[in-house]
Each structure stands twice: as structure tokens, then as C-alpha cells.
Design an enzyme around this catalytic site. Structure first.
Site, PDB file in Angstrom:
ATOM      1  N   HIS A  86      -3.879   6.958   0.918  1.00 34.86           N
ATOM      2  CA  HIS A  86      -4.059   5.642   0.302  1.00 34.86           C
ATOM      3  C   HIS A  86      -5.482   5.191   0.603  1.00 34.86           C
ATOM      4  CE1 HIS A  86      -4.094   1.441  -0.431  1.00 34.86           C
ATOM      5  NE2 HIS A  86      -4.045   1.115   0.851  1.00 34.86           N
ATOM      6  N   CYS A 143       0.821  -1.231   0.000  1.00 39.83           N
ATOM      7  CA  CYS A 143       0.000   0.000   0.000  1.00 39.83           C
ATOM      8  C   CYS A 143       0.847   1.271   0.000  1.00 39.83           C
ATOM      9  CB  CYS A 143      -0.931   0.019   1.205  1.00 39.83           C
ATOM     10  SG  CYS A 143      -1.947  -1.448   1.286  1.00 39.83           S
ATOM     11  N   ASN A 196      -9.981  -0.660  -2.919  1.00 36.99           N
ATOM     12  CA  ASN A 196      -8.586  -0.472  -2.518  1.00 36.99           C
ATOM     13  C   ASN A 196      -7.696  -1.100  -3.588  1.00 36.99           C
ATOM     14  OD1 ASN A 196      -6.038  -0.838  -1.375  1.00 36.99           O
ATOM     15  ND2 ASN A 196      -6.815  -1.346   0.658  1.00 36.99           N
TER      16      ASN A 196
HETATM   17  O1  UT7 Z   1      -4.771  -1.342   2.287  1.00 34.12           O
HETATM   18  C1  UT7 Z   1      -4.128  -2.214   3.149  1.00 34.12           C
HETATM   19  C2  UT7 Z   1      -4.402  -1.897   4.543  1.00 34.12           C
HETATM   20  N1  UT7 Z   1      -5.664  -2.456   4.919  1.00 34.12           N
HETATM   21  C3  UT7 Z   1      -6.462  -1.792   5.723  1.00 34.12           C
HETATM   22  O2  UT7 Z   1      -6.161  -0.697   6.112  1.00 34.12           O
HETATM   23  C4  UT7 Z   1      -7.729  -2.495   6.194  1.00 34.12           C
HETATM   24  C5  UT7 Z   1      -7.980  -2.197   7.635  1.00 34.12           C
HETATM   25  N2  UT7 Z   1      -9.102  -2.951   8.174  1.00 34.12           N
HETATM   26  C6  UT7 Z   1     -10.363  -2.778   7.761  1.00 34.12           C
HETATM   27  O3  UT7 Z   1     -10.609  -1.981   6.880  1.00 34.12           O
HETATM   28  C7  UT7 Z   1     -11.454  -3.540   8.448  1.00 34.12           C
HETATM   29  O4  UT7 Z   1     -10.907  -4.274   9.528  1.00 34.12           O
HETATM   30  C8  UT7 Z   1     -12.224  -4.523   7.513  1.00 34.12           C
HETATM   31  C9  UT7 Z   1     -13.081  -3.724   6.557  1.00 34.12           C
HETATM   32  C10 UT7 Z   1     -11.277  -5.372   6.756  1.00 34.12           C
HETATM   33  C11 UT7 Z   1     -13.145  -5.418   8.337  1.00 34.12           C
HETATM   34  O5  UT7 Z   1     -14.025  -4.643   9.100  1.00 34.12           O
HETATM   35  P1  UT7 Z   1     -14.209  -4.935  10.637  1.00 34.12           P
HETATM   36  O6  UT7 Z   1     -15.176  -3.969  11.134  1.00 34.12           O
HETATM   37  O7  UT7 Z   1     -12.856  -4.927  11.285  1.00 34.12           O
HETATM   38  O8  UT7 Z   1     -14.852  -6.382  10.640  1.00 34.12           O
HETATM   39  P2  UT7 Z   1     -14.315  -7.739  11.275  1.00 34.12           P
HETATM   40  O9  UT7 Z   1     -13.236  -8.314  10.439  1.00 34.12           O
HETATM   41  O10 UT7 Z   1     -14.033  -7.522  12.724  1.00 34.12           O
HETATM   42  O11 UT7 Z   1     -15.585  -8.649  11.148  1.00 34.12           O
HETATM   43  C12 UT7 Z   1     -16.819  -8.334  11.836  1.00 34.12           C
HETATM   44  C13 UT7 Z   1     -17.855  -9.337  11.408  1.00 34.12           C
HETATM   45  C14 UT7 Z   1     -17.415 -10.778  11.542  1.00 34.12           C
HETATM   46  O12 UT7 Z   1     -18.533 -11.555  11.893  1.00 34.12           O
HETATM   47  P3  UT7 Z   1     -18.792 -11.982  13.421  1.00 34.12           P
HETATM   48  O13 UT7 Z   1     -17.579 -12.775  13.807  1.00 34.12           O
HETATM   49  O14 UT7 Z   1     -18.917 -10.708  14.178  1.00 34.12           O
HETATM   50  O15 UT7 Z   1     -20.051 -12.773  13.332  1.00 34.12           O
HETATM   51  C15 UT7 Z   1     -17.011 -11.148  10.128  1.00 34.12           C
HETATM   52  O16 UT7 Z   1     -17.106 -12.523   9.875  1.00 34.12           O
HETATM   53  O17 UT7 Z   1     -18.174  -9.139  10.024  1.00 34.12           O
HETATM   54  C16 UT7 Z   1     -18.013 -10.370   9.324  1.00 34.12           C
HETATM   55  N3  UT7 Z   1     -17.563 -10.063   7.976  1.00 34.12           N
HETATM   56  C17 UT7 Z   1     -18.385  -9.853   6.950  1.00 34.12           C
HETATM   57  N4  UT7 Z   1     -19.724  -9.889   6.850  1.00 34.12           N
HETATM   58  C18 UT7 Z   1     -20.267  -9.615   5.657  1.00 34.12           C
HETATM   59  C19 UT7 Z   1     -16.270  -9.920   7.552  1.00 34.12           C
HETATM   60  N5  UT7 Z   1     -16.274  -9.610   6.244  1.00 34.12           N
HETATM   61  C20 UT7 Z   1     -17.559  -9.568   5.843  1.00 34.12           C
HETATM   62  C21 UT7 Z   1     -18.198  -9.314   4.619  1.00 34.12           C
HETATM   63  N6  UT7 Z   1     -19.529  -9.335   4.560  1.00 34.12           N
HETATM   64  N7  UT7 Z   1     -17.498  -9.010   3.493  1.00 34.12           N
END
Ligand code: UT7
Length: 349
Positions: free
Chosen positions: A276, A114, A306
Site C-alpha cells: 500500500h 488503506c 497515497n
Molecule cells: O495510508 C495510511 C497510513 N498512513 C501512514 O502510513 C502515514 C505514516 N506517517 C507518515 O508518513 C509521517 O508521519 C508523515 C509524513 C505524515 C509526517 O512525517 P513526520 O516525519 O512524522 O513529521 P511530523 O508529523 O513529526 O512533523 C515534523 C515537523 C513538524 O514541525 P515541528 O513541530 O518539528 O516544527 C510539523 O509541523 O514537520 C512539520 N510538518 C510539515 N512541514 C512542512 C508537518 N507537515 C508538514 C508539511 N510541510 N506538509
């Protein structure tokens, strides 16, 4: 001493638009979840066979070179940032040199994910400041869609990424007060495995105790991509999203303030911040933390997702095309991602 200005800029994104609704065909997700957590509405996916990281880069480069008012023959050096190269090796830089029929110039590939474009810009800037080169083609390009896990298992990562390319011609200028003012590069390898694609990689040699002498399909498979690696999804990117998020919202503001302080400037002096495009929520957090107005920050993740190393040059190009980057403006580029690496650049346009 010459400084470097961006003399031309171009972007290329594939035609194929993939909406959040489209992704529901492959995985358990929803438009609501994706928009709420990331801001993304849609992204572009390259053609499966005809478009590669290099072909997209070439299209963006042609535009950048034309806008710089030069030809491919005038380019002295290529710096190419990507995490999704056409080949394991050689890098994409030489493929651009070949495709654009350039002279036998140097071509360097940058692997900083990134932060790749800001690292690439910084490297190019040093070559120009020393007087070694006059016109450097700096590229960020990614074809993520070829290697994402489109099952529900990979949904936290796969919904984020998109394909595309951006390129600039960095050119030597003697004009006082124009061009790149400073660049700031950082890394912290402690968290290298929190956002990574582990295989194929040489760390995996421990899977095979002895060098492989019988080149059977099974033996080679075991070496590069064993069943266990595949069961653990190690052939796909892994991300601890929350850990990355938490670090990103600290390091983005930090590296922006570092750049401003170095130049005796403050956040009110920024005309446009191009962060970014990792996640709209990260950009909004940074904006709030630095008390920037809406018109001081440019985001297009909603439209393109992204695109890793390509996200900054694509966003910068789009902002420029929309008339949001004007001569004399103070432009700040900032990135954070896998490594972890983070970086910023301040440019007087
Ligand atoms: O460019 C490189 C650098 N990358 C970044 O800067 C990314 C930084 N991180 C993020 O942007 C966020 O952490 C994400 C967008 C990747 C994820 O969001 P989050 O709010 O941290 O969600 P999470 O991974 O903690 O997941 C929360 C819930 C989980 O379900 P449970 O365990 O609470 O039942 C996941 O399984 O959301 C679920 N989940 C989804 N649900 C529907 C994860 N991905 C999805 C999805 N659709 N695509």
C-alpha cells in the site's frame, strides 16, 4: 475447488495533476519537505463536481472488465472498498451497479481504509472458492481531495493524499497453481482514533442532550457538525503520523512473512511486492527489513500520492501495464492503515 485469478485489471486517475509546489498556494509547506518525508512529487485531484469516487471506479472497472474479456452483464457481485463514498449511505457498490447497468447482483461496501482493497479481495476470494460466484468486480476508489484541510493546520495529512481508482475482475479458475493462494486479515482497534475522521458520526450524539425536535439549521448543525467539532478540525481526517509510521513498519513485514510462511515460501520467491502506497519511506523500510531487491518492490507514490483503498490496485495495474507482472509470477500485496487494520495476499499470476 475453484481458486480465484485476476482476469482483468484497470486504473483511472483524474487528469488534474497537483504538484508539491501547487500546494504552497494553500499552506506553509515545501517540495523539499514533502519529498524527503514521503517521496511524493505530485498527486491527482478529481474534478470538483464531475468526478466522484463512483465515476472514477466506473472508468477503472470498464477497463478491467474489457481486459477480462467479459461484459458488465457477466459480473456476479461487486465488492467496493472506499473511505470517501459519494453518499454517507448507500454505499458506492450499488452506484456502480446502476451506472454500469449490471444485473440485480449483490453489492457490498468495505470500510477498511488503506487495507480496504486487500480485505475486499479476500471477501471476493471466499465467494469464488465456495463456488457461489464466478466473476466478481473488486474496486478500490477514493476522492480524498473533497475533504482535506488545505490550511497549514492540516498539512501533515493533506499533502499525502491523492484521488484515483483501481479495479479487478476476480474470476473462478480450475487451473492448478494459479490465482490467490491465501489472504491474511488483521485488526487492532486499540488505536482506532490515531488515524480517523471523527465526524459526522454517531459518537457525537453526546453533544446534543435531547433528540432534536426543532429542525432548525442551528439544531441540525449542532448535531452533525457543531462549532466545537469544527474548531477541533473533526470534520477532517486526523492522523498521529509518527505513531502510524512506527506501527506500519512492524506490521507490514509481519503480515508479508505470515503469507509466505503459510505457503512454504520465502522472501526470495517474491517476484513483486506491491505495498500500500502510504509513504515511500515505509516501503523502503519494509524492503530493507525483508532484504528485497529494488526490482522486487513496486512504488508509484511519487506520482499519485497515497490513494488509500485505491493505491494497491492502481499500483498493481501500473506494474502489469509496464510488463512487471507476468504469468507464473508470485505477487504479494500488503497493506496497513486506519483501524489499525493490516492485511496481505499472495497471488500466483
Ligand atoms: O495510508 C495510511 C497510513 N498512513 C501512514 O502510513 C502515514 C505514516 N506517517 C507518515 O508518513 C509521517 O508521519 C508523515 C509524513 C505524515 C509526517 O512525517 P513526520 O516525519 O512524522 O513529521 P511530523 O508529523 O513529526 O512533523 C515534523 C515537523 C513538524 O514541525 P515541528 O513541530 O518539528 O516544527 C510539523 O509541523 O514537520 C512539520 N510538518 C510539515 N512541514 C512542512 C508537518 N507537515 C508538514 C508539511 N510541510 N506538509
Amino acid at each position: 475447488m475453484p481458486t480465484s485469478k485476476i482476469a482483468g485489471i484497470g486504473l483511472y486517475v483524474p487528469e488534474n495533476t497537483v504538484t508539491n509546489e501547487d500546494l504552497k498556494k494553500y499552506m506553509d509547506t515545501s517540495d523539499e519537505w514533502i519529498q524527503e518525508r514521503t517521496g511524493i512529487r505530485e498527486r491527482r485531484y478529481a474534478h470538483r463536481t464531475d468526478e466522484t469516487t463512483t465515476t472514477m471506479a466506473v472508468e477503472a472497472s470498464k477497463i478491467a472488465i474489457e481486459r477480462a474479456g467479459i461484459t458488465a452483464q457477466d459480473i456476479d457481485f461487486i465488492v467496493f472498498a472506499t473511505l470517501s463514498p459519494d453518499y454517507y449511505f448507500p454505499g458506492c457498490g450499488v452506484l456502480v451497479q446502476r451506472a454500469m447497468q449490471m444485473k440485480e447482483i449483490g453489492a457490498l461496501d468495505i470500510r477498511n481504509q488503506c487495507s480496504g482493497f486487500v480485505y475486499a479481495l479476500s471477501v471476493a476470494d471466499q465467494f469464488i472458492k465456495t463456488g457461489m460466484y464466478k466473476n466478481i468486480l473488486v474496486i478500490g476508489s477514493e476522492k480524498h481531495s473533497f475533504g482535506l484541510d488545505f490550511s497549514t493546520r492540516g498539512r501533515n495529512i493533506s499533502v499525502i493524499f491523492g484521488d484515483g481508482a483501481g479495479a479487478v475482475v476476480l474470476q473462478a479458475t480450475e487451473k492448478e497453481g494459479q490465482g490467490i493462494m491465501s489472504t491474511h486479515l488483521h485488526s487492532d482497534g486499540q488505536s482506532a482514533e490515531l488515524l480517523a475522521m471523527y465526524n459526522p458520526g454517531t459518537h457525537a450524539n453526546h453533544w446534543v442532550k435531547e433528540p432534536v425536535a426543532d429542525y432548525t439549521e442551528a439544531a441540525i448543525g449542532e448535531m452533525f457538525m457543531s462549532k466545537e467539532m469544527m474548531d477541533k478540525a473533526q470534520n477532517f481526517p486526523f492522523m498521529d503520523g509518527q505513531a502510524v509510521f512506527k506501527k506500519a513498519i512492524i506490521k507490514f513485514p509481519e503480515v508479508i512473512i505470515e503469507a509466505l510462511t503459510k505457503n512454504g515460501l520465502s522472501t526470495t520467491d517474491i517476484n513483486l511486492l506491491i505495498p500500500h502506497q502510504a509513504n515511500l519511506r515505509i516501503s523502503q523500510f519494509v524492503q530493507q527489513k525483508l532484504a528485497l531487491r529494488n526490482d522486487q518492490v513496486f512504488n508509484n507514490i511519487q506520482q499519485f500520492g497515497n490513494t488509500t483503498a485505491a493505491s494497491i490496485p492502481i499500483a498493481l495495474c501500473q506494474a502489469w501495464q509496464e510488463g512487471k507482472v507476468k504469468e507464473g509470477d508470485l505477487i504479494c500485496l500488503a497493506a496497513f492503515g486506519s483501524g489499525f487494520t493490516w492485511a496481505s495476499a499472495l497471488i500466483r499470476w
